[in-house]
Design a protein around this motif. Sequence first.
Motif, PDB file in Angstrom:
ATOM      1  N   THR A 565       0.847  -1.201   0.000  1.00 36.43           N
ATOM      2  CA  THR A 565       0.000   0.000   0.000  1.00 36.43           C
ATOM      3  C   THR A 565       0.877   1.244   0.000  1.00 36.43           C
ATOM      4  N   THR A 566       0.356   2.300  -0.601  1.00 33.38           N
ATOM      5  CA  THR A 566       1.074   3.582  -0.538  1.00 33.38           C
ATOM      6  C   THR A 566       0.248   4.587   0.257  1.00 33.38           C
ATOM      7  N   LYS A 567      -0.858   4.060   0.840  1.00 38.39           N
ATOM      8  CA  LYS A 567      -1.759   4.981   1.564  1.00 38.39           C
ATOM      9  C   LYS A 567      -1.461   4.932   3.052  1.00 38.39           C
TER      10      LYS A 567
HETATM   11  P1  ADP Z   1      -5.049  -0.127  -0.380  1.00 37.14           P
HETATM   12  O1  ADP Z   1      -6.071   0.549  -1.178  1.00 37.14           O
HETATM   13  O2  ADP Z   1      -5.466  -0.514   0.998  1.00 37.14           O
HETATM   14  O3  ADP Z   1      -3.680   0.512  -0.420  1.00 37.14           O
HETATM   15  P2  ADP Z   1      -5.064  -1.987  -2.553  1.00 37.14           P
HETATM   16  O4  ADP Z   1      -4.545  -3.385  -2.660  1.00 37.14           O
HETATM   17  O5  ADP Z   1      -6.457  -1.786  -2.970  1.00 37.14           O
HETATM   18  O6  ADP Z   1      -4.815  -1.587  -1.081  1.00 37.14           O
HETATM   19  O7  ADP Z   1      -4.126  -1.090  -3.427  1.00 37.14           O
HETATM   20  C1  ADP Z   1      -2.725  -1.200  -3.355  1.00 37.14           C
HETATM   21  C2  ADP Z   1      -2.018   0.004  -3.911  1.00 37.14           C
HETATM   22  O8  ADP Z   1      -2.244   0.105  -5.317  1.00 37.14           O
HETATM   23  C3  ADP Z   1      -2.515   1.302  -3.384  1.00 37.14           C
HETATM   24  O9  ADP Z   1      -1.923   1.613  -2.144  1.00 37.14           O
HETATM   25  C4  ADP Z   1      -2.081   2.268  -4.487  1.00 37.14           C
HETATM   26  O10 ADP Z   1      -0.717   2.663  -4.315  1.00 37.14           O
HETATM   27  C5  ADP Z   1      -2.152   1.447  -5.731  1.00 37.14           C
HETATM   28  N1  ADP Z   1      -3.364   1.750  -6.523  1.00 37.14           N
HETATM   29  C6  ADP Z   1      -4.521   1.086  -6.529  1.00 37.14           C
HETATM   30  N2  ADP Z   1      -5.406   1.661  -7.377  1.00 37.14           N
HETATM   31  C7  ADP Z   1      -4.791   2.729  -7.917  1.00 37.14           C
HETATM   32  C8  ADP Z   1      -5.172   3.737  -8.880  1.00 37.14           C
HETATM   33  N3  ADP Z   1      -6.385   3.757  -9.439  1.00 37.14           N
HETATM   34  N4  ADP Z   1      -4.244   4.674  -9.202  1.00 37.14           N
HETATM   35  C9  ADP Z   1      -3.025   4.669  -8.640  1.00 37.14           C
HETATM   36  N5  ADP Z   1      -2.601   3.751  -7.734  1.00 37.14           N
HETATM   37  C10 ADP Z   1      -3.478   2.816  -7.363  1.00 37.14           C
END
Ligand code: ADP
Length: 614
Positions: A565-567
């Motif tokens: 994750t980047t969040k």
């Molecule tokens: P989370 O949303 O909890 O971080 P996810 O597995 O859904 O976990 O997503 C992993 C990562 O993928 C996110 O943290 C983000 O960095 C990247 N990501 C997902 N969807 C997008 C998008 N539409 N645009 C840019 N980055 C995205």
Amino acid sequence: MNWMTIAWPMVAAACLTLGMIELNIGLWQRPRAPRLLFALSAFTVACVAGLELALMRTDVLAEWWTLMRLLDIAVGVMLVSLMAFIWTYFGNGRKWLVLAVPALYALGLAFDYLPGAPAGSGMTYKAVTAFRTAETFGGATFHVAEGVPNPWNVLPYLAVLAQIAFVTDASVRWRHKGGGWRPVLVGGAVVFFFLCGGLQAALVETGLLNTPYMISWAYLAILIAMSIELNADVLAGARLASQLQESERRMDLASAAADLGLWTWDVGSDTFWATSRARAMFGFSESEHIDRARFLGALHPDDREATNQAIEDALATRSGYDVEYRVPLPDSKIRWIAARGQVERGARGTSTLMRGVVLDVSTRRQTELELQRLHSELAHASRVSMMGQLALALAHELSQPLGAILRNTEAAELFLEHDPPDLDELRAILVDIRHDDQRAGAVIDRLRAGLKRRTIALRPLSLSEELASVAALARGDAMARKVALEIDAAPDLPLVMGDPVQLQQVLLNLALNAMDAVEQMPAAKRKVMLRAQRHGEGEVEVAVKDSGPGIAPERLGRLFEPFFTTKANGMGIGLAISRTIIEAHGGRIWPENNADEGATFRFTLPQAGVARSS
Ligand code: ADP
């Protein structure tokens, strides 16, 4: 008694001994024909030796003729049996020579046996005039017949020449085909025998050589050659046996190390052979007789039919056999066994044997089941967390029908105060209340369905409807975040096979991720589009496109890793679970950066009613 009375029987005994050995091998070992034919030739030469001895000891004309005719027959049998031996053992030879040898010899033999032949005449002599007593070394004496040679006696000699040509030709051919030293040794010995035997007989019959017939002696060359050959076979057999033992030991070690059980099933006699390890896996005792019914009886009742079918298929197609089944244990536990095998063709192309291995895979199976359970729990946890985010949006959606119900109830109370009350108005109000109540109920159902933990249940469903449901769920959130949320579903979209709750989870996850991504942009540029369209043969593609910052190339390969994750407060499992769900549906999911701005996540699903190729 002189040395000749001992020497000839010794030659006969040598022939009989080798003949017996070859007969014994021929009876038990394939290919049978060459050995049996050779044994026949050896026995015949033993007879030849006996007849030669009898001939040199007689000076009675009638007896001499009887012995001579028998000798001619014996030589003929020897000629033909040796030729047939070469033909079968060398596996080649010229057909016309095969026919020429017996034909020429039979023509000669006609002088011995045809009814029209004058008495006292035969293949060798037109007439025997006298018997002479000759002496050889050691003072041994023997009788020699003297007579008028029969010019047709050339026929058996031609047969011998044809035989020499046949053997030479067959030996050369076999040698060219890579026969090694055998054609030289065996073929050479046979040619030597015919040359020496034929020459000696010719010299005796023309009176140039003063000895008895010694055809059987020349056969000793063949005896020696065949003994060498047999010896080589015995040595090769012994070497093979020790190699076999060694490879058996290796096999035992390997199967014990890999915890494998080995088995063989003789289909014809319906009998299983199995190693102790294999028997233990099924709970069979060491001495127990195992047949197909017994084997199937040891399996879990639910697995018997499929396993039996797999056996039938393997036998019918002569292909491999690869199944997993359960064996109930006495302590009411279950053992999972993986079995692999193959069908072996019998001599005439019919399948007679199945051979294979069994492996206890219970631990692997339990781990898989545990993993599945954990996965489903994780998916559930993620859903709950996502639903938490959506609870606010749902509260917003619920407040609208609940507010409408309240306002309608207040209006109804006002109408009831009228005298008489306006019943039509009241009825219309009640209909509105029911509709609002149903809308609120639908919102709650959606939330409840999303929160329930369930296993996957595929059914044909419309992706346009699923997109609309997800959009309805996400709309409140989108409005709050000032994101323009659009849906675009092609009108003629085919149905897909899917689990609606799980697919909604994927769509919602992608939509929420997209909204997270566009949130970094100015409000006017926040766009998320959910689109469904046909994709190639038999598939439908869903794309969730956003106008966010896109995905850094070095992250593209890692997005689906669990916990990536980047969040700041992300869990990093949404995409991992989405991929598991889509793959369980027989589809694929992948991200790509848009040419202009933002990213698009796409996934495919198989159309309902289209057979899957994987
Ligand atoms: P989370 O949303 O909890 O971080 P996810 O597995 O859904 O976990 O997503 C992993 C990562 O993928 C996110 O943290 C983000 O960095 C990247 N990501 C997902 N969807 C997008 C998008 N539409 N645009 C840019 N980055 C995205």
